[in-house]
Design a protein around this motif. Sequence first.
Motif, PDB file in Angstrom:
ATOM      1  N   GLN A  69      58.223  19.164  73.113  1.00 34.07           N
ATOM      2  CA  GLN A  69      57.244  20.147  72.647  1.00 34.07           C
ATOM      3  C   GLN A  69      57.730  20.839  71.366  1.00 34.07           C
ATOM      4  O   GLN A  69      56.957  21.056  70.437  1.00 34.07           O
ATOM      5  N   GLN A  70      59.021  21.177  71.338  1.00 36.25           N
ATOM      6  CA  GLN A  70      59.578  21.830  70.149  1.00 36.25           C
ATOM      7  C   GLN A  70      59.517  20.908  68.938  1.00 36.25           C
ATOM      8  O   GLN A  70      59.214  21.343  67.832  1.00 36.25           O
ATOM      9  N   LYS A  89      45.329  34.405  63.657  1.00 44.08           N
ATOM     10  CA  LYS A  89      46.474  33.498  63.764  1.00 44.08           C
ATOM     11  C   LYS A  89      47.322  33.846  64.971  1.00 44.08           C
ATOM     12  O   LYS A  89      47.777  32.966  65.708  1.00 44.08           O
ATOM     13  N   THR A  90      47.535  35.137  65.186  1.00 47.17           N
ATOM     14  CA  THR A  90      48.328  35.575  66.330  1.00 47.17           C
ATOM     15  C   THR A  90      47.650  35.181  67.636  1.00 47.17           C
ATOM     16  O   THR A  90      48.295  34.680  68.560  1.00 47.17           O
ATOM     17  N   GLU A  96      47.871  28.852  72.092  1.00 45.50           N
ATOM     18  CA  GLU A  96      48.647  27.610  72.083  1.00 45.50           C
ATOM     19  C   GLU A  96      49.871  27.727  72.989  1.00 45.50           C
ATOM     20  O   GLU A  96      50.204  26.785  73.713  1.00 45.50           O
ATOM     21  N   GLU A  97      50.548  28.861  72.965  1.00 47.03           N
ATOM     22  CA  GLU A  97      51.714  29.080  73.823  1.00 47.03           C
ATOM     23  C   GLU A  97      51.316  29.084  75.300  1.00 47.03           C
ATOM     24  O   GLU A  97      52.025  28.538  76.136  1.00 47.03           O
ATOM     25  N   GLU A 102      51.139  26.287  80.555  1.00 51.84           N
ATOM     26  CA  GLU A 102      50.376  25.664  81.636  1.00 51.84           C
ATOM     27  C   GLU A 102      50.688  24.173  81.736  1.00 51.84           C
ATOM     28  O   GLU A 102      50.841  23.630  82.829  1.00 51.84           O
ATOM     29  N   GLU A 103      50.782  23.527  80.585  1.00 54.12           N
ATOM     30  CA  GLU A 103      51.103  22.101  80.565  1.00 54.12           C
ATOM     31  C   GLU A 103      52.506  21.850  81.120  1.00 54.12           C
ATOM     32  O   GLU A 103      52.725  20.915  81.893  1.00 54.12           O
ATOM     33  N   GLU A 104      53.441  22.708  80.761  1.00 54.51           N
ATOM     34  CA  GLU A 104      54.803  22.573  81.277  1.00 54.51           C
ATOM     35  C   GLU A 104      54.843  22.807  82.786  1.00 54.51           C
ATOM     36  O   GLU A 104      55.533  22.088  83.512  1.00 54.51           O
ATOM     37  N   ALA A 105      54.089  23.783  83.273  1.00 53.51           N
ATOM     38  CA  ALA A 105      54.054  24.057  84.713  1.00 53.51           C
ATOM     39  C   ALA A 105      53.484  22.865  85.474  1.00 53.51           C
ATOM     40  O   ALA A 105      54.011  22.472  86.523  1.00 53.51           O
ATOM     41  N   LYS A 106      52.426  22.258  84.948  1.00 52.05           N
ATOM     42  CA  LYS A 106      51.839  21.083  85.598  1.00 52.05           C
ATOM     43  C   LYS A 106      52.832  19.934  85.576  1.00 52.05           C
ATOM     44  O   LYS A 106      53.024  19.239  86.568  1.00 52.05           O
TER      45      LYS A 106
END
Length: 154
Positions: A69-70, A89-90, A96-97, A102-106
Amino acid sequence: QVIISLYFIPYRTMPSSSSLSSSNPHKKDPYQTLGLSHDASAAQIKAAYRRLALCHHPDRLSALFRRQQQQQRAGSGGGGDGVGSSETKTKRLEEEEEEAREEEAKFFRDATDKFSEITTAYGILSDPVKKKEYDHLYKFGAFDDDDNNNNNNN
């Protein structure tokens, strides 16, 4: 009125509650989970488990996932076009974060499930008593899954 059962299953032929309680007959064949044939030796079972456990360990996969991801974020260069307010932008960055979390948790849940499946399969096949009970039940069709039977009869 007394109801008499037409089927009598001797106590000794039934698996003990502790031996196969972790295995569910509706789940995948432990041999198939470890990528082995039903005539695999104890050494082959152990080697397959270690190989798969290293490949599918959730902590290891999470670290690889974060690194990937990084790299993707660094490669995209932020993607900002320089137009728009800093609040927009913020907000976009926060969204996005959140999506990345959520993607990492899944991903972590999926990795944990796969690792658990591998560990359960090894738990059955590494214990001689559980393995014997599983093989006996499999032989007599207790795990009558056509896909498993087709894969193991080749």
